[in-house]
Scaffold this motif. Sequence first.
Motif, PDB file in Angstrom:
ATOM      1  N   SER A   1      -8.767  32.388  13.114  1.00 51.23           N
ATOM      2  CA  SER A   1      -7.364  32.436  13.530  1.00 51.23           C
ATOM      3  C   SER A   1      -7.208  32.385  15.050  1.00 51.23           C
ATOM      4  CB  SER A   1      -6.690  33.704  12.992  1.00 51.23           C
ATOM      5  OG  SER A   1      -7.363  34.856  13.451  1.00 51.23           O
ATOM      6  N   ALA A   2      -8.195  32.879  15.795  1.00 51.82           N
ATOM      7  CA  ALA A   2      -8.100  32.888  17.263  1.00 51.82           C
ATOM      8  C   ALA A   2      -9.009  31.853  17.896  1.00 51.82           C
ATOM      9  CB  ALA A   2      -8.438  34.287  17.786  1.00 51.82           C
ATOM     10  N   ALA A   3      -9.356  30.816  17.150  1.00 49.20           N
ATOM     11  CA  ALA A   3     -10.269  29.795  17.667  1.00 49.20           C
ATOM     12  C   ALA A   3      -9.555  28.874  18.653  1.00 49.20           C
ATOM     13  CB  ALA A   3     -10.833  28.971  16.508  1.00 49.20           C
ATOM     14  N   ASN A   4     -10.347  28.150  19.427  1.00 50.58           N
ATOM     15  CA  ASN A   4      -9.805  27.160  20.357  1.00 50.58           C
ATOM     16  C   ASN A   4      -9.597  25.848  19.603  1.00 50.58           C
ATOM     17  OD1 ASN A   4      -9.136  25.428  22.404  1.00 50.58           O
ATOM     18  ND2 ASN A   4     -11.046  25.639  23.543  1.00 50.58           N
ATOM     19  N   TRP A   5      -8.380  25.639  19.103  1.00 49.14           N
ATOM     20  CA  TRP A   5      -8.110  24.493  18.246  1.00 49.14           C
ATOM     21  C   TRP A   5      -7.971  23.188  19.022  1.00 49.14           C
ATOM     22  CZ3 TRP A   5      -8.501  24.452  13.038  1.00 49.14           C
ATOM     23  CH2 TRP A   5      -8.638  25.706  12.422  1.00 49.14           C
ATOM     24  N   SER A   6      -8.108  23.240  20.340  1.00 49.75           N
ATOM     25  CA  SER A   6      -8.154  21.986  21.097  1.00 49.75           C
ATOM     26  C   SER A   6      -9.559  21.389  21.078  1.00 49.75           C
ATOM     27  CB  SER A   6      -7.710  22.219  22.542  1.00 49.75           C
ATOM     28  OG  SER A   6      -8.626  23.050  23.245  1.00 49.75           O
ATOM     29  N   THR A   7     -10.516  22.099  20.490  1.00 50.06           N
ATOM     30  CA  THR A   7     -11.891  21.609  20.356  1.00 50.06           C
ATOM     31  C   THR A   7     -11.921  20.317  19.532  1.00 50.06           C
ATOM     32  OG1 THR A   7     -12.753  23.866  20.459  1.00 50.06           O
ATOM     33  CG2 THR A   7     -14.182  22.195  19.472  1.00 50.06           C
ATOM     34  N   ARG A   8     -12.712  19.380  19.975  1.00 49.21           N
ATOM     35  CA  ARG A   8     -12.920  18.149  19.209  1.00 49.21           C
ATOM     36  C   ARG A   8     -14.400  17.777  19.247  1.00 49.21           C
ATOM     37  NH1 ARG A   8      -8.662  19.549  17.966  1.00 49.21           N
ATOM     38  NH2 ARG A   8      -6.741  18.361  17.643  1.00 49.21           N
ATOM     39  N   PRO A   9     -14.999  17.413  18.092  1.00 52.35           N
ATOM     40  CA  PRO A   9     -14.373  17.427  16.764  1.00 52.35           C
ATOM     41  C   PRO A   9     -14.257  18.849  16.238  1.00 52.35           C
ATOM     42  CG  PRO A   9     -16.681  16.834  16.569  1.00 52.35           C
ATOM     43  CD  PRO A   9     -16.409  16.911  18.051  1.00 52.35           C
ATOM     44  N   LEU A  10     -13.316  19.057  15.336  1.00 56.48           N
ATOM     45  CA  LEU A  10     -13.137  20.371  14.731  1.00 56.48           C
ATOM     46  C   LEU A  10     -14.208  20.592  13.673  1.00 56.48           C
ATOM     47  CD1 LEU A  10      -9.254  20.335  14.345  1.00 56.48           C
ATOM     48  CD2 LEU A  10     -10.571  21.887  15.814  1.00 56.48           C
ATOM     49  N   PRO A  11     -14.874  21.750  13.708  1.00 61.31           N
ATOM     50  CA  PRO A  11     -15.915  22.024  12.710  1.00 61.31           C
ATOM     51  C   PRO A  11     -15.355  22.030  11.289  1.00 61.31           C
ATOM     52  CG  PRO A  11     -16.035  23.573  14.544  1.00 61.31           C
ATOM     53  CD  PRO A  11     -14.745  22.824  14.695  1.00 61.31           C
ATOM     54  N   GLU A  12     -16.165  21.647  10.335  1.00 60.40           N
ATOM     55  CA  GLU A  12     -15.738  21.584   8.937  1.00 60.40           C
ATOM     56  C   GLU A  12     -15.237  22.937   8.439  1.00 60.40           C
ATOM     57  OE1 GLU A  12     -15.093  20.234   4.981  1.00 60.40           O
ATOM     58  OE2 GLU A  12     -15.208  19.224   6.922  1.00 60.40           O
ATOM     59  N   SER A  13     -15.907  24.032   8.846  1.00 57.69           N
ATOM     60  CA  SER A  13     -15.481  25.353   8.376  1.00 57.69           C
ATOM     61  C   SER A  13     -14.080  25.685   8.872  1.00 57.69           C
ATOM     62  CB  SER A  13     -16.467  26.425   8.844  1.00 57.69           C
ATOM     63  OG  SER A  13     -16.522  26.489  10.266  1.00 57.69           O
ATOM     64  N   TRP A  14     -13.715  25.210  10.065  1.00 57.60           N
ATOM     65  CA  TRP A  14     -12.369  25.430  10.568  1.00 57.60           C
ATOM     66  C   TRP A  14     -11.350  24.656   9.730  1.00 57.60           C
ATOM     67  CZ3 TRP A  14     -12.148  25.373  16.652  1.00 57.60           C
ATOM     68  CH2 TRP A  14     -13.138  26.233  17.156  1.00 57.60           C
ATOM     69  N   LEU A  15     -11.712  23.448   9.332  1.00 57.80           N
ATOM     70  CA  LEU A  15     -10.798  22.612   8.550  1.00 57.80           C
ATOM     71  C   LEU A  15     -10.558  23.210   7.170  1.00 57.80           C
ATOM     72  CD1 LEU A  15     -12.113  19.056   9.481  1.00 57.80           C
ATOM     73  CD2 LEU A  15     -10.280  20.375  10.560  1.00 57.80           C
ATOM     74  N   VAL A  16     -11.604  23.767   6.570  1.00 60.34           N
ATOM     75  CA  VAL A  16     -11.462  24.439   5.275  1.00 60.34           C
ATOM     76  C   VAL A  16     -10.498  25.617   5.416  1.00 60.34           C
ATOM     77  CG1 VAL A  16     -12.659  25.811   3.535  1.00 60.34           C
ATOM     78  CG2 VAL A  16     -13.698  23.704   4.409  1.00 60.34           C
ATOM     79  N   TYR A  17     -10.687  26.399   6.462  1.00 57.43           N
ATOM     80  CA  TYR A  17      -9.808  27.538   6.749  1.00 57.43           C
ATOM     81  C   TYR A  17      -8.359  27.070   6.917  1.00 57.43           C
ATOM     82  CZ  TYR A  17      -7.298  30.502  10.099  1.00 57.43           C
ATOM     83  OH  TYR A  17      -6.343  31.231  10.748  1.00 57.43           O
ATOM     84  N   ALA A  18      -8.172  26.003   7.704  1.00 59.41           N
ATOM     85  CA  ALA A  18      -6.829  25.502   7.983  1.00 59.41           C
ATOM     86  C   ALA A  18      -6.158  24.984   6.720  1.00 59.41           C
ATOM     87  CB  ALA A  18      -6.890  24.404   9.043  1.00 59.41           C
ATOM     88  N   ALA A  19      -6.916  24.305   5.859  1.00 61.27           N
ATOM     89  CA  ALA A  19      -6.348  23.757   4.632  1.00 61.27           C
ATOM     90  C   ALA A  19      -5.908  24.858   3.679  1.00 61.27           C
ATOM     91  CB  ALA A  19      -7.362  22.834   3.958  1.00 61.27           C
ATOM     92  N   LEU A  20      -6.727  25.884   3.532  1.00 59.90           N
ATOM     93  CA  LEU A  20      -6.374  26.977   2.621  1.00 59.90           C
ATOM     94  C   LEU A  20      -5.098  27.686   3.056  1.00 59.90           C
ATOM     95  CD1 LEU A  20      -9.756  28.659   1.623  1.00 59.90           C
ATOM     96  CD2 LEU A  20      -8.020  27.725   0.094  1.00 59.90           C
ATOM     97  N   ASP A  21      -4.846  27.708   4.354  1.00 60.65           N
ATOM     98  CA  ASP A  21      -3.636  28.357   4.850  1.00 60.65           C
ATOM     99  C   ASP A  21      -2.377  27.768   4.234  1.00 60.65           C
ATOM    100  OD1 ASP A  21      -4.767  30.270   6.411  1.00 60.65           O
ATOM    101  OD2 ASP A  21      -4.075  29.479   8.331  1.00 60.65           O
ATOM    102  N   VAL A  22      -2.380  26.465   3.940  1.00 59.19           N
ATOM    103  CA  VAL A  22      -1.172  25.848   3.380  1.00 59.19           C
ATOM    104  C   VAL A  22      -1.270  25.614   1.877  1.00 59.19           C
ATOM    105  CG1 VAL A  22      -0.382  24.775   5.506  1.00 59.19           C
ATOM    106  CG2 VAL A  22      -2.022  23.563   4.088  1.00 59.19           C
ATOM    107  N   GLU A  23      -2.461  25.450   1.351  1.00 59.53           N
ATOM    108  CA  GLU A  23      -2.605  25.150  -0.071  1.00 59.53           C
ATOM    109  C   GLU A  23      -2.184  26.308  -0.960  1.00 59.53           C
ATOM    110  OE1 GLU A  23      -6.153  21.804   0.207  1.00 59.53           O
ATOM    111  OE2 GLU A  23      -6.694  23.911  -0.081  1.00 59.53           O
TER     112      GLU A  23
END
Length: 408
Positions: A144-166
């Motif tokens: 939740s407090a990660a630096n989301w301007s990081t590129r590329p975004l790690p897969e574990s962050w994307l899983v976390y982000a997807a679950l937030d809306v699913e």
Amino acid sequence: MAESQPTPPTLVHHQVIDTREAYLAATAALAAGTGPVGVDAERASGFTYSQRAYLIQIYRRGAGTFLFDPPPIGDFSELNHALADAEWILHAASQDLACLREVGLDPARIFDTELAARLLGIPRVGLGTVVEELLGIHLAKEHSAANWSTRPLPESWLVYAALDVELLPDLRDRIVDLLVESDKTDIADQEFAATLAKEAKAARVDPWRRLSGIHSLHGQRNLAVARELWLARDEFARDVDVSPGRLVPDASLLAAARVLPATRQALSDLREFNGRASRNELDRWWNAIQRGRATADLPALKASNDTLPPPRAWADRNPEADVRYKASRAALQTVSDELEIPLENLLTPDYLRRVAWTPPEPADAASVGEALANLGARRWQVDATAQLIADAFVEVLQMADPVADPES
């Protein structure tokens, strides 16, 4: 037979959408979906100067989950149009609406699961906690407090982000049932509409006065130097899109403003003047100090604003207001407990403080209600609190003067 619980989707890989072609295809898919849409945005607060969204997640039944990279996409007006008639589900919508609107995403209707959880009296309203309590699903929040301007975004962050809306549609459906059971549907609707209609805060006068510890500076010249250092840091932070405090800490700026170094070398030798850009940008800071030392535009020692003193100081500053405030707050606490709505949601604390500090004349339910409404209170809040506040004010007046006629 035990009631079945929602099962979180199985996540394998999530592709971040960062081209117009892929974005338009996702827009068409979401338009073809059904029901409300779960929406979330990830910023890089504490890392970057801007509060822009660096990832926007959207889920809709019948369409799926889509993760958008806002900077390369730019304008989201097509998606906003495609979802214009849908209800948007957000958790703590007030935190995300500004950055969504910045890219053209502006919902017409929202359902705020965090705000609804507060109205239901759920003690802890973080998304992970509410999901676990109401859906029985453990939702990890380690990014939740990660630096989301990081590129590329790690897969574990994307899983976390997807679950937030699913999980938001299932959570919304469960909360709707609870709002109906507790007869709070209308209250929630009013709160959602108020969140959506709330105007952005006006730019703060003298934002440099937000420096942590600014109260320790007692001279106008010191304040002028602090102001110039803050302005120089703010300009530099905006240019490089880095959070100001990560460049030079507030404590470093205050140390320089307190000492008022007479030379560039003296500034360089100042032990407290440290930070990522303190040494590399020494000329920038030295020039700011020189401007502060030379200016004839000296700031006032105290900021002029309409902020009320903290309630702890009222007994000395305005004893009558202090008694009114304590009596009315105690009365509202009783209603808060009965309705199982936190006191700060029953009525915005600042509204009660302002009415107690300067009560309307005469202080009856109608005038108190009008004053609260003018401050921004919703209809249900006025209905629940105005009479109690007025009664408390009258009781205080009668205690001070037993023969006083509140109608006179």
